[in-house]
Design a protein around this motif. Structure first.
Motif, mmCIF file in Angstrom:
data_model
loop_
_atom_site.group_PDB
_atom_site.id
_atom_site.type_symbol
_atom_site.label_atom_id
_atom_site.label_comp_id
_atom_site.label_asym_id
_atom_site.label_seq_id
_atom_site.Cartn_x
_atom_site.Cartn_y
_atom_site.Cartn_z
ATOM 1 N N UNK A 12 0.811 -1.217 0.000
ATOM 2 C CA UNK A 12 0.000 0.000 0.000
ATOM 3 C C UNK A 12 0.847 1.271 0.000
ATOM 4 N N UNK A 13 2.156 1.133 -0.074
ATOM 5 C CA UNK A 13 3.030 2.283 0.107
ATOM 6 C C UNK A 13 2.735 3.411 -0.874
ATOM 7 N N UNK A 14 2.512 3.094 -2.137
ATOM 8 C CA UNK A 14 2.323 4.137 -3.145
ATOM 9 C C UNK A 14 0.859 4.481 -3.390
ATOM 10 N N UNK A 15 -0.029 3.592 -2.973
ATOM 11 C CA UNK A 15 -1.447 3.808 -3.288
ATOM 12 C C UNK A 15 -2.297 3.127 -2.219
ATOM 13 N N UNK A 16 -2.796 3.930 -1.279
ATOM 14 C CA UNK A 16 -3.620 3.374 -0.212
ATOM 15 C C UNK A 16 -5.057 3.218 -0.698
ATOM 16 N N UNK A 17 -5.497 1.990 -0.833
ATOM 17 C CA UNK A 17 -6.889 1.642 -1.149
ATOM 18 C C UNK A 17 -7.428 2.386 -2.356
ATOM 19 N N UNK A 18 -6.605 2.522 -3.377
ATOM 20 C CA UNK A 18 -7.060 3.159 -4.603
ATOM 21 C C UNK A 18 -7.142 4.660 -4.549
ATOM 22 N N UNK A 19 -6.607 5.271 -3.488
ATOM 23 C CA UNK A 19 -6.674 6.731 -3.354
ATOM 24 C C UNK A 19 -5.662 7.434 -4.248
ATOM 25 N N UNK A 20 -4.647 6.677 -4.708
ATOM 26 C CA UNK A 20 -3.569 7.281 -5.480
ATOM 27 C C UNK A 20 -2.537 7.965 -4.616
ATOM 28 N N UNK A 21 -2.692 7.864 -3.289
ATOM 29 C CA UNK A 21 -1.777 8.523 -2.355
ATOM 30 C C UNK A 21 -1.182 7.512 -1.390
ATOM 31 N N UNK A 22 0.051 7.782 -0.997
ATOM 32 C CA UNK A 22 0.630 7.070 0.135
ATOM 33 C C UNK A 22 0.064 7.671 1.416
ATOM 34 N N UNK A 23 -0.028 6.861 2.456
ATOM 35 C CA UNK A 23 -0.484 7.393 3.744
ATOM 36 C C UNK A 23 0.436 8.514 4.201
ATOM 37 N N UNK A 24 1.705 8.431 3.836
ATOM 38 C CA UNK A 24 2.674 9.451 4.264
ATOM 39 C C UNK A 24 2.402 10.818 3.656
ATOM 40 N N UNK A 25 1.615 10.881 2.582
ATOM 41 C CA UNK A 25 1.427 12.163 1.909
ATOM 42 C C UNK A 25 -0.020 12.639 1.916
ATOM 43 N N UNK A 26 -0.918 11.871 2.529
ATOM 44 C CA UNK A 26 -2.314 12.310 2.527
ATOM 45 C C UNK A 26 -2.596 13.256 3.688
ATOM 46 N N UNK A 27 -3.543 14.136 3.511
ATOM 47 C CA UNK A 27 -3.916 15.093 4.547
ATOM 48 C C UNK A 27 -4.502 14.368 5.755
ATOM 49 N N UNK A 28 -4.042 14.767 6.935
ATOM 50 C CA UNK A 28 -4.611 14.167 8.143
ATOM 51 C C UNK A 28 -6.048 14.628 8.368
ATOM 52 N N UNK A 29 -6.474 15.665 7.650
ATOM 53 C CA UNK A 29 -7.859 16.133 7.770
ATOM 54 C C UNK A 29 -8.773 15.517 6.720
ATOM 55 N N UNK A 30 -8.200 14.752 5.809
ATOM 56 C CA UNK A 30 -9.000 14.168 4.744
ATOM 57 C C UNK A 30 -9.748 12.921 5.191
ATOM 58 N N UNK A 31 -10.732 12.493 4.392
ATOM 59 C CA UNK A 31 -11.535 11.323 4.766
ATOM 60 C C UNK A 31 -10.733 10.033 4.793
ATOM 61 N N UNK A 32 -9.685 9.945 3.988
ATOM 62 C CA UNK A 32 -8.892 8.711 3.958
ATOM 63 C C UNK A 32 -8.199 8.476 5.298
ATOM 64 N N UNK A 33 -7.491 9.495 5.785
ATOM 65 C CA UNK A 33 -6.828 9.302 7.070
ATOM 66 C C UNK A 33 -7.850 9.260 8.202
ATOM 67 N N UNK A 34 -8.941 9.973 8.049
ATOM 68 C CA UNK A 34 -10.000 9.888 9.059
ATOM 69 C C UNK A 34 -10.460 8.456 9.266
ATOM 70 N N UNK A 35 -10.558 7.714 8.176
ATOM 71 C CA UNK A 35 -10.939 6.303 8.261
ATOM 72 C C UNK A 35 -9.857 5.482 8.959
ATOM 73 N N UNK A 36 -8.607 5.739 8.623
ATOM 74 C CA UNK A 36 -7.494 5.013 9.238
ATOM 75 C C UNK A 36 -7.482 5.225 10.750
ATOM 76 N N UNK A 37 -7.622 6.478 11.168
ATOM 77 C CA UNK A 37 -7.587 6.806 12.587
ATOM 78 C C UNK A 37 -8.773 6.195 13.322
ATOM 79 N N UNK A 38 -9.953 6.303 12.743
ATOM 80 C CA UNK A 38 -11.153 5.768 13.395
ATOM 81 C C UNK A 38 -11.069 4.257 13.564
ATOM 82 N N UNK A 39 -10.572 3.575 12.539
ATOM 83 C CA UNK A 39 -10.458 2.120 12.619
ATOM 84 C C UNK A 39 -9.391 1.702 13.633
ATOM 85 N N UNK A 40 -8.296 2.445 13.689
ATOM 86 C CA UNK A 40 -7.253 2.123 14.657
ATOM 87 C C UNK A 40 -7.789 2.230 16.080
#
Length: 361
Positions: free
Chosen positions: A25-53
């Protein structure tokens, strides 16, 4: 790729399956086209990661609803200072059980902000045991009682939860969190650095009973106030997003393995394999820790002839058994066998120990 068994005390081995998923998943997290390292922490993608954790950690530890789960930076070290600023009013006394190196480091930092009463210490026997609770000299109105549930250097582990006696019980659980079930409701707070049993370095977790929040000293810096994180879902500022992502994958992995109770059974089996090699060596190897307080996570041992230490370590490395040198303050050897260390690694080490003892004994 050469397979190795990494016995490092931390940063420590991670589950192989988790590392493979991170790689995929390093270069493309779940089809988002982004690595987790470069996605906004305010975006829905990281929001999902944080909520699930958070949800998965709550499931694993059966965390009650009246506790906040916080993801922070700074490791356990930073929280040594945060504890008195948040939970000990000026002039108050806090109680500490001193069972080794990390207890001492915490005591030194906390004593900058509060009076510290050492209720019990095992320093008289080089921190090789847990003091009997009946001997503890407690402060009746202590701001909190603190202990470290597993000392990584001395290999001393609490096999019970101390009685709180009406004060908040706070535990540094950095090196054995998720290794055995614990009743979170008995604690005012649990905190842990992730880099031993939960994920990579750079992220820490605090589990705080809600009624303890909002009582920080007035001059507490915003970033050292637990309420800042609780009120903002761990995102008062940019959180350690990649570390939280990996920790979340570790939580899912532990759930897939059967949860914390299943991990405990595996950890008992793993530790027994190495302790058996020590105890059956007729004194060639020695574990300094009291039998009843032996850690399942960190196993220190010495050789009767210290001049063989380097030969032992060289032979271990040749067999791809890595990071076995003991802490510089105590010497000898140390095998850290956190959740992600497979039974095969413990068996490989025990086999080598037996072989080395027969060759050099």
């Amino acid at each position: 790729m050469t397979q190795v068994f990494n016995f490092s005390s931390g940063p420590a081995v991670l589950p192989h399956e988790v590392l493979l998923q991170v790689q995929a998943e390093m270069l493309d997290w779940h089809g988002s086209g982004m690595s987790v390292m470069e996605m906004s922490h305010r975006g829905p993608e990281f929001g999902q990661i944080l909520a699930e954790a958070e949800a998965d950690l709550r499931t694993l530890m059966a965390i009650p609803d009246n506790y906040k789960v916080l993801f922070l930076q700074g490791g356990a070290h930073l929280q040594f200072a945060m504890l008195p600023l948040n939970f000990a009013p000026v002039g108050s006394t806090v109680d500490f059980v001193n069972t080794g190196h990390w207890s001492k480091v915490a005591i030194k930092e906390v004593s900058r902000y509060a009076n510290v009463n050492i209720v019990a210490s095992s320093e008289d026997k080089n921190f090789s045991y847990v003091p009997d609770e009946s001997t503890w000299q407690r402060t009746p109105d202590a701001a909190f009682l603190h202990y470290c549930s597993n000392e990584t250097i001395g290999g001393v582990e609490f096999n019970h939860i101390p009685q709180a006696n009406g004060v908040p019980l706070i535990c540094d659980m950095s090196s054995n969190i998720l290794s055995r079930p614990v009743d979170v409701s008995q604690f005012g707070m649990i905190y842990a650095g992730a880099q031993k049993n939960m994920g990579p370095s750079g992220v820490a977790v605090s589990i705080v009973r809600s009624d303890l929040l909002g009582k920080a000293r007035s001059d507490t810096p915003t970033m050292l106030n637990y309420k800042s994180y609780a009120d903002n879902g761990s995102m008062y500022n940019t959180p350690p997003s990649f570390g939280i992502y990996v920790a979340g994958l570790v939580y899912k992995h532990v759930l897939q393995q059967g949860g914390v109770a299943a991990m405990e059974a595996k950890n008992i089996e793993k530790a027994n394999v190495i302790y058996a090699a020590i105890d059956a060596s007729n004194g060639f190897y020695h574990c300094p820790t009291a039998l009843a307080d032996r850690s399942r996570m960190n196993i220190p041992f010495t050789l009767a002839d210290q001049q063989l230490d380097q030969a032992f370590l060289a032979g271990a490395e040749a067999r791809h058994l890595l990071q076995l040198k003991g802490h510089r303050s105590v010497g000898g050897m140390r095998a850290s066998i956190y959740n992600a260390m497979p039974l095969a690694g413990c068996q490989a080490l025990a086999d080598y120990m037996n072989e080395f003892a027969k060759m050099k004994g």
